[in-house]
Design a protein around this motif. Structure first.
Motif, PDB file in Angstrom:
ATOM      1  N   LEU A  53       0.882  -1.154   0.000  1.00 50.29           N
ATOM      2  CA  LEU A  53       0.000   0.000   0.000  1.00 50.29           C
ATOM      3  C   LEU A  53       0.920   1.205   0.000  1.00 50.29           C
ATOM      4  O   LEU A  53       1.794   1.327   0.870  1.00 50.29           O
ATOM      5  CB  LEU A  53      -0.894   0.021   1.243  1.00 50.29           C
ATOM      6  N   VAL A  54       0.781   2.077  -0.996  1.00 55.69           N
ATOM      7  CA  VAL A  54       1.628   3.261  -1.117  1.00 55.69           C
ATOM      8  C   VAL A  54       0.763   4.503  -0.966  1.00 55.69           C
ATOM      9  O   VAL A  54      -0.069   4.791  -1.827  1.00 55.69           O
ATOM     10  CB  VAL A  54       2.370   3.298  -2.472  1.00 55.69           C
ATOM     11  N   LEU A  55       0.943   5.215   0.147  1.00 54.93           N
ATOM     12  CA  LEU A  55       0.300   6.498   0.362  1.00 54.93           C
ATOM     13  C   LEU A  55       1.283   7.538  -0.148  1.00 54.93           C
ATOM     14  O   LEU A  55       2.437   7.574   0.291  1.00 54.93           O
ATOM     15  CB  LEU A  55       0.008   6.712   1.846  1.00 54.93           C
ATOM     16  N   VAL A  56       0.862   8.375  -1.098  1.00 57.91           N
ATOM     17  CA  VAL A  56       1.798   9.273  -1.773  1.00 57.91           C
ATOM     18  C   VAL A  56       1.291  10.711  -1.787  1.00 57.91           C
ATOM     19  O   VAL A  56       0.086  10.955  -1.892  1.00 57.91           O
ATOM     20  CB  VAL A  56       2.106   8.763  -3.201  1.00 57.91           C
ATOM     21  N   CYS A  57       2.245  11.657  -1.666  1.00 57.59           N
ATOM     22  CA  CYS A  57       1.937  13.087  -1.648  1.00 57.59           C
ATOM     23  C   CYS A  57       2.962  13.836  -2.486  1.00 57.59           C
ATOM     24  O   CYS A  57       4.171  13.696  -2.258  1.00 57.59           O
ATOM     25  CB  CYS A  57       1.975  13.612  -0.218  1.00 57.59           C
ATOM     26  N   VAL A  91      -1.912   2.350  -4.938  1.00 60.16           N
ATOM     27  CA  VAL A  91      -1.440   3.722  -4.787  1.00 60.16           C
ATOM     28  C   VAL A  91      -2.620   4.605  -4.383  1.00 60.16           C
ATOM     29  O   VAL A  91      -3.632   4.657  -5.087  1.00 60.16           O
ATOM     30  CB  VAL A  91      -0.811   4.241  -6.099  1.00 60.16           C
ATOM     31  N   VAL A  92      -2.460   5.305  -3.255  1.00 57.88           N
ATOM     32  CA  VAL A  92      -3.512   6.160  -2.717  1.00 57.88           C
ATOM     33  C   VAL A  92      -2.929   7.550  -2.473  1.00 57.88           C
ATOM     34  O   VAL A  92      -1.899   7.682  -1.800  1.00 57.88           O
ATOM     35  CB  VAL A  92      -4.079   5.581  -1.399  1.00 57.88           C
ATOM     36  N   SER A  93      -3.568   8.578  -3.012  1.00 62.30           N
ATOM     37  CA  SER A  93      -3.101   9.947  -2.774  1.00 62.30           C
ATOM     38  C   SER A  93      -3.418  10.344  -1.332  1.00 62.30           C
ATOM     39  O   SER A  93      -4.492  10.034  -0.818  1.00 62.30           O
ATOM     40  CB  SER A  93      -3.762  10.912  -3.749  1.00 62.30           C
ATOM     41  N   GLN A  94      -2.454  11.021  -0.697  1.00 58.87           N
ATOM     42  CA  GLN A  94      -2.676  11.449   0.684  1.00 58.87           C
ATOM     43  C   GLN A  94      -1.891  12.729   0.957  1.00 58.87           C
ATOM     44  O   GLN A  94      -0.743  12.685   1.394  1.00 58.87           O
ATOM     45  CB  GLN A  94      -2.275  10.352   1.677  1.00 58.87           C
ATOM     46  N   PHE A  95      -2.548  13.874   0.702  1.00 58.32           N
ATOM     47  CA  PHE A  95      -1.882  15.156   0.879  1.00 58.32           C
ATOM     48  C   PHE A  95      -1.490  15.412   2.328  1.00 58.32           C
ATOM     49  O   PHE A  95      -0.605  16.221   2.603  1.00 58.32           O
ATOM     50  CB  PHE A  95      -2.741  16.307   0.331  1.00 58.32           C
ATOM     51  N   THR A  96      -2.089  14.703   3.272  1.00 59.85           N
ATOM     52  CA  THR A  96      -1.762  14.935   4.678  1.00 59.85           C
ATOM     53  C   THR A  96      -0.344  14.503   5.027  1.00 59.85           C
ATOM     54  O   THR A  96       0.148  14.835   6.113  1.00 59.85           O
ATOM     55  CB  THR A  96      -2.782  14.249   5.613  1.00 59.85           C
ATOM     56  N   LEU A  97       0.342  13.806   4.121  1.00 58.20           N
ATOM     57  CA  LEU A  97       1.756  13.487   4.359  1.00 58.20           C
ATOM     58  C   LEU A  97       2.603  14.759   4.353  1.00 58.20           C
ATOM     59  O   LEU A  97       3.746  14.748   4.814  1.00 58.20           O
ATOM     60  CB  LEU A  97       2.284  12.511   3.311  1.00 58.20           C
ATOM     61  N   ALA A  98       2.058  15.857   3.857  1.00 57.79           N
ATOM     62  CA  ALA A  98       2.766  17.140   3.845  1.00 57.79           C
ATOM     63  C   ALA A  98       2.563  17.918   5.142  1.00 57.79           C
ATOM     64  O   ALA A  98       3.001  19.061   5.252  1.00 57.79           O
ATOM     65  CB  ALA A  98       2.284  17.982   2.660  1.00 57.79           C
ATOM     66  N   ALA A  99       1.926  17.321   6.124  1.00 53.47           N
ATOM     67  CA  ALA A  99       1.575  18.030   7.359  1.00 53.47           C
ATOM     68  C   ALA A  99       2.785  18.639   8.048  1.00 53.47           C
ATOM     69  O   ALA A  99       3.801  17.980   8.254  1.00 53.47           O
ATOM     70  CB  ALA A  99       0.866  17.086   8.321  1.00 53.47           C
ATOM     71  N   ASP A 100       2.645  19.899   8.411  1.00 48.49           N
ATOM     72  CA  ASP A 100       3.633  20.594   9.233  1.00 48.49           C
ATOM     73  C   ASP A 100       3.030  20.674  10.631  1.00 48.49           C
ATOM     74  O   ASP A 100       1.999  21.321  10.840  1.00 48.49           O
ATOM     75  CB  ASP A 100       3.894  21.987   8.670  1.00 48.49           C
ATOM     76  N   THR A 101       3.668  20.015  11.583  1.00 43.43           N
ATOM     77  CA  THR A 101       3.149  19.942  12.947  1.00 43.43           C
ATOM     78  C   THR A 101       4.056  20.665  13.940  1.00 43.43           C
ATOM     79  O   THR A 101       3.963  20.434  15.140  1.00 43.43           O
ATOM     80  CB  THR A 101       2.998  18.473  13.376  1.00 43.43           C
ATOM     81  N   GLN A 102       4.922  21.542  13.427  1.00 43.06           N
ATOM     82  CA  GLN A 102       5.912  22.206  14.280  1.00 43.06           C
ATOM     83  C   GLN A 102       5.306  23.191  15.277  1.00 43.06           C
ATOM     84  O   GLN A 102       5.848  23.369  16.358  1.00 43.06           O
ATOM     85  CB  GLN A 102       6.955  22.923  13.414  1.00 43.06           C
ATOM     86  N   SER A 103       4.206  23.828  14.902  1.00 39.07           N
ATOM     87  CA  SER A 103       3.638  24.801  15.837  1.00 39.07           C
ATOM     88  C   SER A 103       2.123  24.634  15.897  1.00 39.07           C
ATOM     89  O   SER A 103       1.495  24.217  14.929  1.00 39.07           O
ATOM     90  CB  SER A 103       3.993  26.233  15.418  1.00 39.07           C
ATOM     91  N   GLY A 104       1.582  24.946  17.031  1.00 37.23           N
ATOM     92  CA  GLY A 104       0.138  24.856  17.213  1.00 37.23           C
ATOM     93  C   GLY A 104      -0.354  23.421  17.241  1.00 37.23           C
ATOM     94  O   GLY A 104       0.414  22.472  17.268  1.00 37.23           O
TER      95      GLY A 104
END
Length: 145
Positions: free
Chosen positions: A28-32, A75-88
């Motif tokens: 299973l490939v989650l890709v962004c 192959v499944v698209s998953q834009f949440t792999l780009a998540a920035d969790t550094q603040s907030g």
């Protein structure tokens, strides 16, 4: 491009109650797609994943690729792999590619996986997908190309 791969015994993706992609043993490939990515990243990522040796050989060592074992890829698209969790407390996704470019690179990546000789099934870009998987191992690997 970023991808999270999971070695699976089986996986499927459903949209609006309809199974749109389904595989047996494989990945299973989650890709962004990220801002600035292009076809070179899609090609490199597909080649790297197709050749990644995470399946067991006869001695029980992770020494075989999805190609070696005759597995398939979902192959499944998953834009949440780009998540920035550094603040907030709310992740930001501003580093993900714009939707039109993300879809183009998602499709390009899936096509390039198939060109590697791996049977490919796909999710549906931008859809609300339900993904089912039976993780084998578990084995989960992160790629950032």
């Amino acid at each position: 491009m970023r991808a999270l791969i999971q070695r699976v015994s089986e996986a499927s993706v459903t949209v609006d109650g309809e199974v749109v992609g389904e595989i047996g043993p494989g990945l299973l490939v989650l890709v962004c797609a990220m801002q600035g990515d292009g076809t070179a990243q899609a090609e490199k990522l597909a080649a790297k994943i197709a050749k990644c040796r995470i399946f067991q050989d006869d001695a029980g060592k992770m020494n075989r690729s999805v190609l070696d074992v005759g597995g398939a890829v979902l192959v499944v698209s998953q834009f949440t792999l780009a998540a920035d969790t550094q603040s907030g407390n709310r992740p930001g996704f501003s580093t993900a590619a714009a939707p039109a470019e993300g879809e183009r690179l998602y499709e390009d990546f899936a096509d390039r996986m198939a060109a590697q000789g791996v049977p490919v099934q796909r999710g549906r870009f931008g859809a609300d997908m339900k993904v089912r998987l039976l993780n084998d191992g578990p084995v989960t690997i992160w790629f950032d190309i």
